[in-house]
Design a protein around this motif. Sequence first.
Motif, PDB file in Angstrom:
ATOM      1  N   PHE A 140      72.761  30.343   6.519  1.00 10.29           N
ATOM      2  CA  PHE A 140      73.989  30.048   6.715  1.00 10.29           C
ATOM      3  C   PHE A 140      74.517  29.221   5.370  1.00 10.29           C
ATOM      4  O   PHE A 140      75.987  28.640   5.678  1.00 10.29           O
ATOM      5  CB  PHE A 140      74.142  28.997   8.051  1.00 10.29           C
ATOM      6  N   LEU A 141      74.036  28.989   4.450  1.00 12.81           N
ATOM      7  CA  LEU A 141      74.367  28.223   3.244  1.00 12.81           C
ATOM      8  C   LEU A 141      74.669  29.139   1.938  1.00 12.81           C
ATOM      9  O   LEU A 141      74.026  30.226   1.907  1.00 12.81           O
ATOM     10  CB  LEU A 141      73.332  27.151   2.895  1.00 12.81           C
ATOM     11  N   SER A 142      75.762  28.758   1.353  1.00 11.94           N
ATOM     12  CA  SER A 142      75.947  29.257   0.068  1.00 11.94           C
ATOM     13  C   SER A 142      74.989  28.862  -1.052  1.00 11.94           C
ATOM     14  O   SER A 142      74.469  27.669  -0.654  1.00 11.94           O
ATOM     15  CB  SER A 142      77.197  29.061  -0.541  1.00 11.94           C
ATOM     16  N   PRO A 143      74.719  29.527  -1.954  1.00 11.92           N
ATOM     17  CA  PRO A 143      73.800  28.972  -3.271  1.00 11.92           C
ATOM     18  C   PRO A 143      74.239  27.539  -3.485  1.00 11.92           C
ATOM     19  O   PRO A 143      73.419  26.924  -3.713  1.00 11.92           O
ATOM     20  CB  PRO A 143      73.858  30.048  -3.955  1.00 11.92           C
ATOM     21  N   PRO A 144      75.268  27.342  -3.954  1.00 12.03           N
ATOM     22  CA  PRO A 144      75.534  25.821  -4.380  1.00 12.03           C
ATOM     23  C   PRO A 144      75.415  24.838  -3.466  1.00 12.03           C
ATOM     24  O   PRO A 144      75.015  23.563  -3.698  1.00 12.03           O
ATOM     25  CB  PRO A 144      77.234  25.864  -4.706  1.00 12.03           C
ATOM     26  N   GLU A 145      75.613  25.107  -2.116  1.00 14.78           N
ATOM     27  CA  GLU A 145      75.097  24.114  -1.080  1.00 14.78           C
ATOM     28  C   GLU A 145      73.728  23.678  -0.993  1.00 14.78           C
ATOM     29  O   GLU A 145      73.383  22.486  -0.522  1.00 14.78           O
ATOM     30  CB  GLU A 145      75.479  24.549   0.323  1.00 14.78           C
ATOM     31  N   MET A 146      72.777  24.369  -1.529  1.00 16.42           N
ATOM     32  CA  MET A 146      71.410  24.191  -1.744  1.00 16.42           C
ATOM     33  C   MET A 146      71.014  22.866  -2.552  1.00 16.42           C
ATOM     34  O   MET A 146      70.186  22.065  -2.720  1.00 16.42           O
ATOM     35  CB  MET A 146      70.536  25.209  -2.103  1.00 16.42           C
ATOM     36  N   GLY A 147      72.197  22.573  -3.526  1.00 17.22           N
ATOM     37  CA  GLY A 147      72.115  21.463  -4.366  1.00 17.22           C
ATOM     38  C   GLY A 147      72.112  20.223  -3.573  1.00 17.22           C
ATOM     39  O   GLY A 147      71.423  19.380  -3.819  1.00 17.22           O
ATOM     40  N   ARG A 148      72.820  20.097  -2.433  1.00 15.52           N
ATOM     41  CA  ARG A 148      72.609  18.897  -1.497  1.00 15.52           C
ATOM     42  C   ARG A 148      71.278  18.688  -1.052  1.00 15.52           C
ATOM     43  O   ARG A 148      70.732  17.613  -0.738  1.00 15.52           O
ATOM     44  CB  ARG A 148      73.790  18.864  -0.687  1.00 15.52           C
ATOM     45  N   VAL A 149      70.569  20.127  -0.394  1.00 21.25           N
ATOM     46  CA  VAL A 149      69.315  20.014   0.007  1.00 21.25           C
ATOM     47  C   VAL A 149      68.335  19.412  -0.953  1.00 21.25           C
ATOM     48  O   VAL A 149      67.613  18.703  -0.718  1.00 21.25           O
ATOM     49  CB  VAL A 149      68.785  21.249   0.612  1.00 21.25           C
ATOM     50  N   ALA A 150      68.476  20.038  -2.251  1.00 19.99           N
ATOM     51  CA  ALA A 150      67.627  19.440  -3.510  1.00 19.99           C
ATOM     52  C   ALA A 150      67.631  17.954  -3.760  1.00 19.99           C
ATOM     53  O   ALA A 150      66.889  17.424  -4.047  1.00 19.99           O
ATOM     54  CB  ALA A 150      68.078  20.494  -4.557  1.00 19.99           C
TER      55      ALA A 150
END
Length: 271
Positions: A140-150
């Motif tokens: 459900f996430l776009s690749p850039p949103e994984m930046g917040r997870v990181a």
Amino acid sequence: MLNSAVIWKNLNAPRRLFLLAGPCVIENEILCHTVAASLVKTCKQLGIYYVFKASFDKANRTSGKAFRGPGIADGLKVLANIRAKFGVPVVTDIHTEEQARLAGEVADILQIPAFLCRQTDLIGAAVATGKIVNIKKGQFLSPPEMGRVAEKARLAGGKKILLTERGTTFGYNNLVADMRSIPVMKSFGFPVVFDATHSVQQPGGGGDKTTGQREFAPVLAKAALAVGANGLFIETHPKPDEAMSDGPNMIPLGEMAMVLRSLVKIYKATK
């Protein structure tokens, strides 16, 4: 030598492909030994750094009646035996903070499932073990949103983090693997893994179960390596059609040597 620093160094080796692979779920110890023995031999021949993967609990099955695994106590015993017998690191899924603590006593890499990738407390608990943490990108996430997870992992003190692409929801019962996500997530400063088998899932496509198109897993794996993926995640089974979880998207164990041989060629060509 199996310690976090050495394992992390191997996962970051610039010219060596690494592989997280094994059956989807721990069905029994014999299965895990069969898969580990085969992949250890193949990966040694091909110069691949190998990490054994299997889950002690599959907490997000489509049906509440589906097989989930042996549970954490028995599952960790199997993983510990694999680790000791074959001398390879092991990775397994966790779903709760308590599981992070217990699994961290055995596993070398703790894996945050895609559906749980935004759970701040779970990420913090995994990082607190001091083990390497692999966070799978939610469908459900776009690749850039994984930046917040990181960033969450960093704020919790995490330095040994892997990020895994495993496809994005595309309509009903389908996923699409956007290869742009590999360089996007690499820009966050951590190695990026491509999950070739879950990316070909068709979630809920079988009504009370997930289906998949395993024939496309090697195709997507090749594409991911061509655009810069550091490592691969692949689930495999001697008889996928008889597997107790995710059989339709797992690569038959007997085909893994041929598949990995072609993947290594592509990986080396990009270096």
